[in-house]
Design a protein around this motif. Structure first.
Motif, PDB file in Angstrom:
ATOM      1  N   ALA A 116       0.831  -1.206   0.000  1.00 45.81           N
ATOM      2  CA  ALA A 116       0.000   0.000   0.000  1.00 45.81           C
ATOM      3  C   ALA A 116       0.867   1.257   0.000  1.00 45.81           C
ATOM      4  N   LEU A 117       1.948   1.253   0.769  1.00 43.70           N
ATOM      5  CA  LEU A 117       2.852   2.407   0.790  1.00 43.70           C
ATOM      6  C   LEU A 117       3.533   2.607  -0.556  1.00 43.70           C
ATOM      7  N   GLU A 118       3.955   1.515  -1.183  1.00 39.94           N
ATOM      8  CA  GLU A 118       4.600   1.622  -2.500  1.00 39.94           C
ATOM      9  C   GLU A 118       3.612   2.138  -3.530  1.00 39.94           C
ATOM     10  N   LYS A 124       1.850   9.205  -5.975  1.00 44.00           N
ATOM     11  CA  LYS A 124       2.321  10.557  -5.666  1.00 44.00           C
ATOM     12  C   LYS A 124       3.292  11.049  -6.737  1.00 44.00           C
ATOM     13  N   VAL A 125       4.217  10.182  -7.142  1.00 41.57           N
ATOM     14  CA  VAL A 125       5.175  10.556  -8.191  1.00 41.57           C
ATOM     15  C   VAL A 125       4.440  10.843  -9.491  1.00 41.57           C
ATOM     16  N   ASP A 126       3.495   9.969  -9.852  1.00 44.75           N
ATOM     17  CA  ASP A 126       2.714  10.189 -11.076  1.00 44.75           C
ATOM     18  C   ASP A 126       1.967  11.517 -11.023  1.00 44.75           C
ATOM     19  N   LYS A 127       1.396  11.835  -9.880  1.00 44.74           N
ATOM     20  CA  LYS A 127       0.665  13.093  -9.727  1.00 44.74           C
ATOM     21  C   LYS A 127       1.605  14.292  -9.863  1.00 44.74           C
ATOM     22  N   LEU A 128       2.768  14.204  -9.258  1.00 47.31           N
ATOM     23  CA  LEU A 128       3.743  15.300  -9.355  1.00 47.31           C
ATOM     24  C   LEU A 128       4.218  15.491 -10.789  1.00 47.31           C
TER      25      LEU A 128
END
Length: 96
Positions: A48-50, A56-60
């Protein structure tokens, strides 16, 4: 064991719905039958954390509005006047 809607309401209240989803998938996979409940739970937490980190990276990347979001460091153009050096890019690429 399948989680009920009441269980998912509890997970939502605790904000751990993704952990519950991963845990349920791990439980259903027969390859994990030898793992202890603690190992299953910790694996679900890690998964879940990964997943959260990747999202988050994709959103950024989307927010940065890069002209070529799928570009890699290997494709960087180092022509004169761009202010980019191969040494600096290798240093950046070595970090998460």
């Amino acid at each position: 064991m399948m989680f009920t809607s009441v269980d998912y309401d509890k997970f939502r209240a605790l904000r751990v719905t993704h952990v519950a989803t991963w845990l349920e998938e791990l439980i259903q996979d027969e390859a994990n039958d030898t793992l202890t409940p603690e190992q299953l739970f910790l694996t679900a937490v890690d998964d879940a954390l990964e997943s959260r980190r990747i999202n988050k990276v994709d959103k950024l990347i989307r927010q940065a509005a890069f002209p070529i979001p799928g570009a890699t460091v290997a494709e960087v153009d180092y022509r004169e006047g761009r202010g980019i050096t191969q040494v600096r890019m290798r240093r950046y690429a070595a970090h998460d």
